[in-house]
Design an enzyme around this catalytic site. Structure first.
Site, mmCIF file in Angstrom:
data_model
loop_
_atom_site.group_PDB
_atom_site.id
_atom_site.type_symbol
_atom_site.label_atom_id
_atom_site.label_comp_id
_atom_site.label_asym_id
_atom_site.label_seq_id
_atom_site.Cartn_x
_atom_site.Cartn_y
_atom_site.Cartn_z
ATOM 1 N N HIS A 273 0.778 -1.068 -0.021
ATOM 2 C CA HIS A 273 0.071 0.192 -0.579
ATOM 3 C C HIS A 273 0.552 1.089 -0.246
ATOM 4 O O HIS A 273 0.522 1.921 -0.267
ATOM 5 C CB HIS A 273 -1.071 0.020 1.033
ATOM 6 C CG HIS A 273 -2.521 -1.079 1.189
ATOM 7 N ND1 HIS A 273 -3.107 -1.600 2.004
ATOM 8 C CD2 HIS A 273 -2.140 -1.970 0.203
ATOM 9 C CE1 HIS A 273 -3.606 -2.081 1.589
ATOM 10 N NE2 HIS A 273 -3.346 -2.508 0.529
ATOM 11 N N ASP A 528 -9.677 -7.614 -27.850
ATOM 12 C CA ASP A 528 -10.656 -8.032 -28.585
ATOM 13 C C ASP A 528 -9.695 -8.778 -29.896
ATOM 14 O O ASP A 528 -10.354 -9.819 -29.838
ATOM 15 C CB ASP A 528 -12.151 -8.116 -28.082
ATOM 16 C CG ASP A 528 -12.624 -7.948 -26.748
ATOM 17 O OD1 ASP A 528 -12.910 -9.424 -26.105
ATOM 18 O OD2 ASP A 528 -13.513 -7.650 -26.411
ATOM 19 N N CYS A 570 -9.917 1.831 -29.790
ATOM 20 C CA CYS A 570 -10.348 2.446 -29.075
ATOM 21 C C CYS A 570 -9.369 0.922 -28.025
ATOM 22 O O CYS A 570 -9.916 2.317 -26.681
ATOM 23 C CB CYS A 570 -11.877 3.000 -29.139
ATOM 24 S SG CYS A 570 -12.386 1.322 -29.623
HETATM 25 C C1 PEP Z 1 -11.396 -3.598 -26.970
HETATM 26 O O1 PEP Z 1 -11.887 -4.802 -27.424
HETATM 27 O O2 PEP Z 1 -10.589 -3.489 -27.383
HETATM 28 C C2 PEP Z 1 -11.996 -2.382 -26.124
HETATM 29 C C3 PEP Z 1 -11.870 -1.404 -26.437
HETATM 30 O O3 PEP Z 1 -13.112 -2.836 -26.210
HETATM 31 P P1 PEP Z 1 -13.545 -4.301 -24.040
HETATM 32 O O4 PEP Z 1 -12.241 -3.805 -23.560
HETATM 33 O O5 PEP Z 1 -14.211 -2.309 -23.888
HETATM 34 O O6 PEP Z 1 -13.482 -4.579 -24.819
HETATM 35 MG MG MG Z 2 -14.021 -5.209 -26.539
#
Ligand code: PEP
Ligand code: MG
Length: 608
Positions: A273, A528, A570
């Site tokens: 911590h 993903d 993203c």
């Molecule tokens: C991804 O899969 O890259 C994504 C941005 O979605 P999450 O991480 O929320 O599954």
């Molecule tokens: Mg995802």
């Protein structure tokens, strides 16, 4: 009464597997027991033929659950099912969120003076004379009884926890509060508390939970302070590097008004911590054998390289000063330009958006210079209790106010993210099962309510809606038609809303031409996509995929080459300093990253 209650209700149970390398340690255990206590039913945990009360921190911790251990959670009583579902959901989330810092990568250095190597807690450079941490204890008169002092300490820990709830470090205070509450039941005096803590600390020595010893000491000190003890620390007036065996988490606040430049601790761990709080305050710090460091002499601490230069030459000092200056300037410079747009050296403008999960993170994104929201993960609203239409509408409306350009993703649960009220039949491979857009088929009522709320909240605003985990064109068409039908049923105009998909499933890579005909935009979810390209679970404790693999970049190239609609990215890759130039060179023009990565992502783009 209790006996009757349990006689007439059957115990329910589930198996929970510890997946975090840190084990089921103090902070997640504190969150778990806090939730367990909110139910009236009995909650117990069983492991290795030992059954313990899972509403108490100490007893649950006594199971010493480590990574790969599976224990049985048992609930029995009136709200047993609800408790079991909610605790399972929380446990899975705690395991997923428990980020382990195994070690922080060191940079190479070439100092001339004698060097002492250490482990990095917080990166940075400090040059100053050393001073040893020294406390003077003064006992003042105080009218509080032992029990009153404990109560006061518990209250104060609770207040600190509440005031810092938005902060990821807040769980430390909750953990200490729970720990003290458990000790309070066993002790009637300060002497008893001291003896008990001594005994517990002795048992913890050399075990995986030894970092908890510092929390015990911290608790003891805080109770003593409530009883009138004053801990006086003497810090020099001048700039200094602090040497200590260890610091108590609560002592870190004492440093805020001093001229501390750096810290070297002998007996702490990178995940303690104390270390977590030091990273939060950003003081350059290292774990090294302080016995080998001269006292009251100028040393050089370079925690980029993980070294203390014990006898720095003039040249070493100059080198470190340059590095210090460069780091400071870089941060100051990128922060100062965070509200400016980012263009490459060739003058190509790249938009930097934020991935957010609620109104708080949307506000942080605004402060950090985001130009829009590239991914609003709507899962934040879907917790142990199903959100109402009104609650959803209010939350979306608040977030839609923050930026002009916002992409909201429909509910992406399933796979590793379970919801108590969303019954998905047991699947052998949840990551390949019902998740993301597939919920339109199995749980249309939840999606109908969500879309309805988004439609009401977006009136007068140009927003984008995207569907996660889409794998075929038909799936997208059905989801969009479903959305249009809801708008028609509710008599809401949605002509201002664009519809797009996340590219996360490899099949989409081969269907881009067909998708071009129907979608308004794409957003690439590399987290993903990488998992499915390599068939390696993103949460797998042992298997890891190289995020920078050429396979990922060739998938991205394929998308950029064939897509005729706007594309953003993203996934975590968008903020990876080793990937940004490649992404920009591939032709991506919108990167959506976590709020705290915005300034540095923009700055890096300016050098591409
Ligand atoms: C991804 O899969 O890259 C994504 C941005 O979605 P999450 O991480 O929320 O599954
Ligand atoms: Mg995802």
């Amino acid at each position: 009464m209790q006996l009757f209650k349990n006689l007439f209700s059957k115990p329910l149970s589930t198996q929970l597997k510890v997946t975090s390398s840190n084990g089921f340690h103090l902070r997640p255990v504190a969150r778990f027991t806090t939730l367990a206590k909110s139910f009236t039913c009995d909650v117990t945990a069983s492991f290795n033929n030992k059954i313990v009360d899972a509403k108490k921190v100490n007893t649950l911790l006594s199971l010493s659950l480590e990574k790969e251990n599976t224990f049985t959670l048992i609930t029995q009583g009136k709200d047993a099912q609800k408790a079991l579902d909610a605790l399972q959901t929380l446990f899975e989330k705690l395991m997923k969120d428990d980020i382990e810092v195994t070690s922080i990568k060191k940079e190479t250095s070439n100092y001339i003076g004698d060097i002492l190597e250490g482990d990095i807690i917080t990166k940075g450079v400090a040059i100053a004379p050393t001073t040893m941490y020294n406390t003077e204890i003064i006992q003042h008169e105080n009218n509080l009884t032992f029990k009153e002092a404990v109560k006061q300490t518990i209250q104060s820990l609770e207040e600190t926890y509440k005031s810092q709830k938005e902060n990821s470090n807040a769980d430390i205070y909750l953990a200490q509060k729970e720990l003290l509450s458990a000790l309070d039941e066993k002790c009637g005096s300060l002497e008893e508390l001291e003896t008990l803590i001594k005994k517990e600390s002795h048992n913890l020595e050399g075990t995986k939970l030894s970092a908890k010893i510092t929390d015990y000491q911290d608790i003891l000190q805080q109770v003593k302070i409530s009883l009138g003890l004053e801990v006086k620390v003497h810090f020099p007036e001048h700039a200094f590097i602090l040497l200590a065996d260890d610091l108590l988490p609560s002592e870190i606040t004492l440093l805020s008004n001093t001229r501390v430049q750096g810290i070297v601790l002998k007996n702490t761990s990178i995940n303690s911590h104390t270390s977590i709080l030091l990273r939060a305050v950003g003081i350059p710090s290292l774990i090294a054998n302080t016995k080998n460091i001269p006292l009251n002499k100028e040393i050089l601490l370079d925690s980029f390289a993980g070294v203390v230069v014990l006898t720095p030459s003039n040249e070493d000092i100059q080198k470190a000063r340059n590095l210090q200056e460069k780091t400071k300037e870089q941060k100051k410079y990128s922060d100062s330009k965070r509200f400016e747009s980012a263009s490459t050296t060739q003058g190509k403008q790249i938009k930097v958006f934020a991935n957010v999960g609620d109104i708080e993170s949307a506000k942080v994104a605004k402060d950090e210079g985001a130009e829009g929201i590239g991914l609003l993960r709507s899962e934040f609203l879907f917790k142990s209790v199903k959100p109402t239409l009104e609650a959803q509408t209010k939350a979306y409306a608040e977030i839609f106010e923050t930026f002009d350009d916002i992409t909201v993703r429909t509910l992406d649960v399933g796979g590793d993210k379970a919801l108590p009220y969303l019954h998905i039949p047991l699947e052998d491979n949840p990551f390949l099962g019902i998740r993301g857009v597939r919920l339109f088929r199995t749980h249309p009522e939840i999606l109908e309510e969500q879309l309805h709320a988004i439609f009401i909240a977006s009136q007068g605003k140009q927003i984008k809606i995207m569907f996660p985990m889409v794998s075929t064109v038909e799936e997208f068409n059905k989801a969009k038609s479903f959305a249009q039908a809801i708008a028609q049923k509710q008599n809401i105009d949605i002509s201002h809303i664009d519809f797009g998909i996340m590219i996360e499933v490899p099949s989409v890579l081969f269907l881009i031409e067909a998708f071009n005909e129907v979608v308004d935009f794409y957003s690439i979810g590399t987290n993903d996509l990488t998992q499915y390209l390599f068939a390696v679970e993103r949460t797998h404790p042992l298997l890891k995929v190289d995020q920078l693999s050429p396979v990922v970049f060739s998938a991205l190239k394929n998308i950029v080459t064939h897509a005729t609609k706007p594309i953003s990215i993203c996934g975590e890759l968008a903020a990876n300093s080793d990937a940004i130039d490649k992404l920009v060179n591939l032709g991506l023009t919108t990167l959506s990253v976590s709020p705290k990565s915005i300034a540095q992502t923009k700055e890096q783009i300016r050098h591409v």
